[in-house]
Design an enzyme around this catalytic site. Structure first.
Site, mmCIF file in Angstrom:
data_model
loop_
_atom_site.group_PDB
_atom_site.id
_atom_site.type_symbol
_atom_site.label_atom_id
_atom_site.label_comp_id
_atom_site.label_asym_id
_atom_site.label_seq_id
_atom_site.Cartn_x
_atom_site.Cartn_y
_atom_site.Cartn_z
ATOM 1 C CB ALA A 65 -0.884 -0.022 1.235
ATOM 2 N N GLY A 108 0.451 -5.001 0.779
ATOM 3 C CA GLY A 108 -0.761 -5.037 -0.042
ATOM 4 C C GLY A 108 -0.509 -5.705 -1.395
ATOM 5 C CD GLU A 111 -2.572 -7.611 2.888
ATOM 6 O OE1 GLU A 111 -2.356 -6.437 2.506
ATOM 7 O OE2 GLU A 111 -2.972 -7.878 4.030
ATOM 8 C CD GLU A 131 1.746 -5.573 5.606
ATOM 9 O OE1 GLU A 131 2.599 -6.480 5.802
ATOM 10 O OE2 GLU A 131 0.912 -5.616 4.690
HETATM 11 C C1 HXC Z 1 5.098 4.401 -1.131
HETATM 12 C C2 HXC Z 1 6.975 3.411 -2.010
HETATM 13 C C3 HXC Z 1 6.578 2.159 -1.501
HETATM 14 C C4 HXC Z 1 5.343 2.093 -0.784
HETATM 15 C C5 HXC Z 1 8.442 1.895 -2.537
HETATM 16 N N1 HXC Z 1 8.133 3.192 -2.651
HETATM 17 N N2 HXC Z 1 7.516 1.245 -1.840
HETATM 18 N N3 HXC Z 1 6.242 4.504 -1.836
HETATM 19 N N4 HXC Z 1 4.647 3.233 -0.627
HETATM 20 N N5 HXC Z 1 4.860 0.948 -0.301
HETATM 21 C C6 HXC Z 1 8.900 4.244 -3.328
HETATM 22 C C7 HXC Z 1 10.110 4.687 -2.533
HETATM 23 O O1 HXC Z 1 9.749 5.644 -1.555
HETATM 24 C C8 HXC Z 1 10.969 5.287 -3.629
HETATM 25 O O2 HXC Z 1 10.485 6.572 -3.952
HETATM 26 C C9 HXC Z 1 10.671 4.394 -4.817
HETATM 27 O O3 HXC Z 1 9.450 3.738 -4.530
HETATM 28 C C10 HXC Z 1 11.733 3.320 -5.011
HETATM 29 O O4 HXC Z 1 11.913 2.647 -3.788
HETATM 30 P P1 HXC Z 1 13.332 2.442 -3.084
HETATM 31 O O5 HXC Z 1 13.079 2.210 -1.661
HETATM 32 O O6 HXC Z 1 14.262 3.538 -3.448
HETATM 33 O O7 HXC Z 1 13.832 1.121 -3.823
HETATM 34 P P2 HXC Z 1 14.741 -0.047 -3.227
HETATM 35 O O8 HXC Z 1 15.918 0.525 -2.481
HETATM 36 O O9 HXC Z 1 15.000 -0.948 -4.385
HETATM 37 O O10 HXC Z 1 13.844 -0.808 -2.141
HETATM 38 C C11 HXC Z 1 12.676 -1.474 -2.548
HETATM 39 C C12 HXC Z 1 11.815 -1.868 -1.336
HETATM 40 C C13 HXC Z 1 11.517 -0.589 -0.506
HETATM 41 C C14 HXC Z 1 12.561 -2.880 -0.459
HETATM 42 C C15 HXC Z 1 10.550 -2.501 -1.873
HETATM 43 O O11 HXC Z 1 11.025 0.420 -1.382
HETATM 44 C C16 HXC Z 1 10.493 -0.809 0.558
HETATM 45 O O12 HXC Z 1 10.809 -1.373 1.620
HETATM 46 N N6 HXC Z 1 9.266 -0.374 0.310
HETATM 47 C C17 HXC Z 1 8.179 -0.460 1.296
HETATM 48 C C18 HXC Z 1 7.621 -1.858 1.371
HETATM 49 C C19 HXC Z 1 6.553 -1.974 2.414
HETATM 50 O O13 HXC Z 1 6.767 -1.710 3.602
HETATM 51 N N7 HXC Z 1 5.357 -2.373 1.989
HETATM 52 C C20 HXC Z 1 4.212 -2.531 2.910
HETATM 53 C C21 HXC Z 1 3.418 -1.239 2.936
HETATM 54 S S1 HXC Z 1 2.129 -1.317 4.099
HETATM 55 P P3 HXC Z 1 11.466 7.829 -4.112
HETATM 56 O O14 HXC Z 1 10.552 8.997 -4.300
HETATM 57 O O15 HXC Z 1 12.300 7.871 -2.873
HETATM 58 O O16 HXC Z 1 12.266 7.485 -5.332
HETATM 59 C C22 HXC Z 1 0.950 -2.241 3.385
HETATM 60 C C23 HXC Z 1 -0.322 -2.417 4.196
HETATM 61 C C24 HXC Z 1 -1.385 -3.047 3.388
HETATM 62 O O17 HXC Z 1 1.084 -2.695 2.303
HETATM 63 C C25 HXC Z 1 -2.743 -2.767 3.952
HETATM 64 C C26 HXC Z 1 -3.865 -3.166 3.046
HETATM 65 C C27 HXC Z 1 -3.994 -2.422 1.790
#
Ligand code: HXC
Length: 257
Positions: A65, A108, A111, A131
């Protein structure tokens, strides 16, 4: 269909949804989820479409998400948005949904993938529920569907460490159907989609519903549902055609009626 965060296209009887926010690894904002569900529902009603495929790009199916969208939200705001009402509509789609997954399928994204009926993954896929690292927990079925698929021990490990698993490990835990090289995952998913699109659609939809019912109901009730579906299909033209074609030793031509 005009959408902002997804691209849609059609190949034969397969409707393709491509998640399209590559600059944020296809992070799912609310509008994007709404668009995905709208496309699914439109194609579910469209007789020309028999199977739906959801994909992202080689680097990301979806990295979860959109964290930026929810970082500063209050409980009341999250509650009032009621985003899971949109997610719940995915389970009501009667046509098969295949996910063609590569790169990150996190939170997400994992999911959404688990809401699909079959999953073809590339060797570079990383699947996880991170998460916990954000101080929250899954909300679109992560603790529920993941646990039902991989079992308590692996689910507990994935959910409590937040660490992703590889495609090979996902295959071992039956979280994906097949793992192929990254150049082939989309093609392989399309091959599967087209194979199913050639089957009689009423039987396909009835089988999907019966299987989904079996996952969530007591055995006796699920068996009743299955039997009713079995009997009902004897009023379809495809049953007559399928069995006649077998007896006449020819290929069936299913009309979907
Ligand atoms: C918003 C995101 C994002 C996310 C990545 N980006 N994931 N933005 N929400 N979930 C953005 C980063 O901020 C970054 O933007 C760009 O995408 C590239 O990501 P990087 O981090 O620079 O890439 P990398 O170093 O290759 O790392 C990849 C990654 C990391 C390991 C996937 O991005 C990451 O940990 N992302 C979050 C994953 C996460 O926690 N997902 C769960 C979310 S909560 P900029 O502008 O800096 O270039 C969830 C709850 C669900 O899903 C609930 C129900 C719907």
């Amino acid at each position: 269909m005009g959408f902002e965060f997804i691209q849609t296209s059609v190949d034969g009887a397969v409707g393709i949804i491509r998640l399209n926010r590559p600059e944020v690894l296809n992070a799912l904002n609310l509008k994007m989820v709404e668009e995905i569900v709208t496309a699914l529902e439109e194609w579910d009603q469209d007789k020309a479409i028999r199977v739906i495929l959801i994909t992202g790009n080689d680097k990301a199916f979806a990295a979860g998400a959109d964290i930026d969208e929810m970082a500063n939200e209050s409980t009341v705001a999250m509650y009032q948005k009621d985003q899971f009402r949109t997610w719940d509509r995915i389970a009501k789609i009667s046509k098969p949904i295949i996910a063609a997954v590569s790169g990150f399928a996190l939170g997400g994204g994992c999911e959404l993938m688990m809401n699909c009926d079959m999953i073809i993954a590339s060797e570079t896929t990383k699947i996880g529920q991170p998460e916990v690292k954000l101080g929250v927990m899954p909300g679109a079925g992560g603790t529920v569907r993941l646990t039902k698929i991989v079992g308590k021990l692996k689910a507990m490990e994935m959910l409590l460490t937040g660490e992703p698993i590889t495609a090979e490990e996902a295959l071992q835990y039956q979280l994906v159907n097949k793992v192929v090289p990254v150049e082939l995952y989309f093609e392989e998913a399309m091959k599967l989609a087209k194979q199913i699109a050639n089957q009689p659609p009423v039987a396909v939809s009835m089988i999907k519903r019966s299987l989904m019912t079996a996952l969530d109901s007591p055995t006796e009730q699920a068996l009743k549902y299955e039997r009713n579906g079995f009997y009902l299909l004897f009023s379809s033209e495809d049953q007559t055609e399928g069995m006649s074609a077998f007896i006449e030793k020819r290929k069936p031509n299913f009309s979907g009626k």
